[in-house]
Design a protein around this motif. Sequence first.
Motif, PDB file in Angstrom:
ATOM      1  N   ILE A 197      55.943  50.120  30.767  1.00 36.63           N
ATOM      2  CA  ILE A 197      55.481  49.179  32.163  1.00 36.63           C
ATOM      3  C   ILE A 197      53.581  48.847  31.784  1.00 36.63           C
ATOM      4  O   ILE A 197      53.607  50.015  31.222  1.00 36.63           O
ATOM      5  N   PHE A 198      53.191  48.297  32.614  1.00 35.35           N
ATOM      6  CA  PHE A 198      51.462  47.888  32.668  1.00 35.35           C
ATOM      7  C   PHE A 198      51.515  47.686  33.672  1.00 35.35           C
ATOM      8  O   PHE A 198      52.728  47.028  34.860  1.00 35.35           O
ATOM      9  N   VAL A 199      50.242  48.057  34.573  1.00 36.74           N
ATOM     10  CA  VAL A 199      49.851  47.346  35.528  1.00 36.74           C
ATOM     11  C   VAL A 199      48.513  47.195  35.571  1.00 36.74           C
ATOM     12  O   VAL A 199      47.433  47.360  34.230  1.00 36.74           O
ATOM     13  N   ARG A 200      48.344  46.000  35.767  1.00 36.18           N
ATOM     14  CA  ARG A 200      46.571  45.091  35.915  1.00 36.18           C
ATOM     15  C   ARG A 200      46.342  45.059  36.855  1.00 36.18           C
ATOM     16  O   ARG A 200      46.499  44.337  38.081  1.00 36.18           O
ATOM     17  N   LEU A 201      44.737  45.571  36.839  1.00 36.21           N
ATOM     18  CA  LEU A 201      43.862  45.497  38.192  1.00 36.21           C
ATOM     19  C   LEU A 201      42.688  43.891  37.369  1.00 36.21           C
ATOM     20  O   LEU A 201      42.335  44.666  36.280  1.00 36.21           O
ATOM     21  N   LYS A 202      42.135  42.896  38.175  1.00 35.58           N
ATOM     22  CA  LYS A 202      41.377  42.207  37.972  1.00 35.58           C
ATOM     23  C   LYS A 202      40.628  42.120  39.549  1.00 35.58           C
ATOM     24  O   LYS A 202      41.050  41.777  40.452  1.00 35.58           O
ATOM     25  N   ARG A 203      39.413  42.468  39.105  1.00 37.43           N
ATOM     26  CA  ARG A 203      38.646  41.966  40.325  1.00 37.43           C
ATOM     27  C   ARG A 203      37.635  41.072  40.069  1.00 37.43           C
ATOM     28  O   ARG A 203      37.333  40.498  38.821  1.00 37.43           O
TER      29      ARG A 203
ATOM     30  N   LYS B 282      41.625  40.240  49.292  1.00 32.42           N
ATOM     31  CA  LYS B 282      41.901  39.102  48.246  1.00 32.42           C
ATOM     32  C   LYS B 282      41.092  38.642  47.254  1.00 32.42           C
ATOM     33  O   LYS B 282      40.495  38.136  46.374  1.00 32.42           O
ATOM     34  N   ALA B 283      39.935  40.290  46.794  1.00 36.21           N
ATOM     35  CA  ALA B 283      38.885  40.887  46.169  1.00 36.21           C
ATOM     36  C   ALA B 283      39.457  41.205  44.935  1.00 36.21           C
ATOM     37  O   ALA B 283      38.852  41.602  43.945  1.00 36.21           O
ATOM     38  N   TYR B 284      40.786  41.314  44.911  1.00 39.05           N
ATOM     39  CA  TYR B 284      41.160  41.816  43.168  1.00 39.05           C
ATOM     40  C   TYR B 284      42.916  41.222  43.550  1.00 39.05           C
ATOM     41  O   TYR B 284      43.225  41.137  44.351  1.00 39.05           O
ATOM     42  N   GLU B 285      42.603  41.678  42.474  1.00 42.17           N
ATOM     43  CA  GLU B 285      44.189  40.992  41.782  1.00 42.17           C
ATOM     44  C   GLU B 285      45.126  42.400  41.570  1.00 42.17           C
ATOM     45  O   GLU B 285      44.707  42.087  40.495  1.00 42.17           O
ATOM     46  N   LEU B 286      46.495  42.594  42.226  1.00 40.50           N
ATOM     47  CA  LEU B 286      46.849  43.896  40.786  1.00 40.50           C
ATOM     48  C   LEU B 286      47.994  43.430  40.631  1.00 40.50           C
ATOM     49  O   LEU B 286      49.118  42.846  41.610  1.00 40.50           O
ATOM     50  N   SER B 287      48.704  43.217  39.443  1.00 37.06           N
ATOM     51  CA  SER B 287      50.364  42.789  38.978  1.00 37.06           C
ATOM     52  C   SER B 287      50.665  44.188  38.451  1.00 37.06           C
ATOM     53  O   SER B 287      49.924  45.230  37.630  1.00 37.06           O
ATOM     54  N   SER B 288      51.901  44.078  37.807  1.00 32.91           N
ATOM     55  CA  SER B 288      52.809  44.876  37.244  1.00 32.91           C
ATOM     56  C   SER B 288      53.953  43.851  36.370  1.00 32.91           C
ATOM     57  O   SER B 288      54.531  42.994  37.028  1.00 32.91           O
TER      58      SER B 288
ATOM     59  N   PRO C 215      32.392  47.692  40.279  1.00 32.96           N
ATOM     60  CA  PRO C 215      33.206  46.878  41.610  1.00 32.96           C
ATOM     61  C   PRO C 215      33.772  46.112  41.132  1.00 32.96           C
ATOM     62  O   PRO C 215      34.463  45.185  42.227  1.00 32.96           O
ATOM     63  N   GLU C 216      32.670  44.978  40.753  1.00 35.03           N
ATOM     64  CA  GLU C 216      33.081  43.498  40.723  1.00 35.03           C
ATOM     65  C   GLU C 216      33.598  43.364  39.556  1.00 35.03           C
ATOM     66  O   GLU C 216      32.436  43.787  37.985  1.00 35.03           O
TER      67      GLU C 216
END
Length: 308
Positions: free
Chosen positions: A302-308, A279-285, A245-246
């Motif tokens: 296509i891509f999806v990226r999640l950063k926590r 603000k605890a995550y960043e989601l981009s595509s 989760p983090e």
Amino acid sequence: MTIENPGEYWKDYQIVDSGNFEKLERFGNYYLARPEPKALWDKSMPESQWNSLINTRFSPGAGFAKAGKEDSGTWERLKKMDDQWLIHYKSPQPGLNFSLRLGLTSFKHVGVFPEQAANWEYIYRQTKALQEAGIAKPKILNLFAYTGAATLAAKAAGADVTHLDSVRQVITWARENMESSKMDGIRWIVEDAMKFARREAKRGNKYDGIILDPPAYGHGPDGEKWKLDECLFDMLECVAGILSPEKSFMVLNLYSNGYSALLGETLAREAFRLHGNDKAYELSSGELALHDKFGKDLPLSIFVRLKR
């Protein structure tokens, strides 16, 4: 949404031209012409110039464009070349370099998807960031992992990597790439991805990074059926349950023609319950593309990226 493509620093790969439903690429010293349904425009180079360069051209078979046999066909040799050969990837990021063994398959693939270089760069960068955040050896899981370039990117960054694919021959190929890159210590698993993810969730196992590149359709080693439209959301929910989760990241890549980056991002947002402006995550595509020397951008996935 962003558009990303391999940089000119990759000396062993180049897309030379595209058009008329084909693409002309150089892998190491060899030039390959392959069908490309998304190359709707005209070629920039005359056909005679293509033919003067090509070592081999893929000719679609009778099953081409039919369900389950979309990419089947044969290679027509126009110039002498090896059946198998090595190419090398060396990134501007210090330490990110590896070797890939290529070969001509009956499904038009050669063992690498060059447009994925942008994801390799991201995986390496995020794995290093996890180390800087205090995780000495991040646990990375690569699902639907194919011949393992993303696996090698994570390993090069110092991760503890689990590589899973349902096809034993592909796992063997990935292991050869590891050995050619003078790496070791990767965990290899031949299994259905959904079954593995569900079992890991039951066991309470967590990963610091998860990479997945699911196909439109497929089968597990025991005949398990995979259909992207029906299984993807369930797969992402399973991944959400085993991603830490983090201090973690997820990379999703999709090649299915009907999927947009926005659709992929919405799937990830719902599966991971990412509601609101947290603000605890960043989601981009975005899209991964190949940029030929005439300036044409060929979008491929296509891509999806999640950063926590």
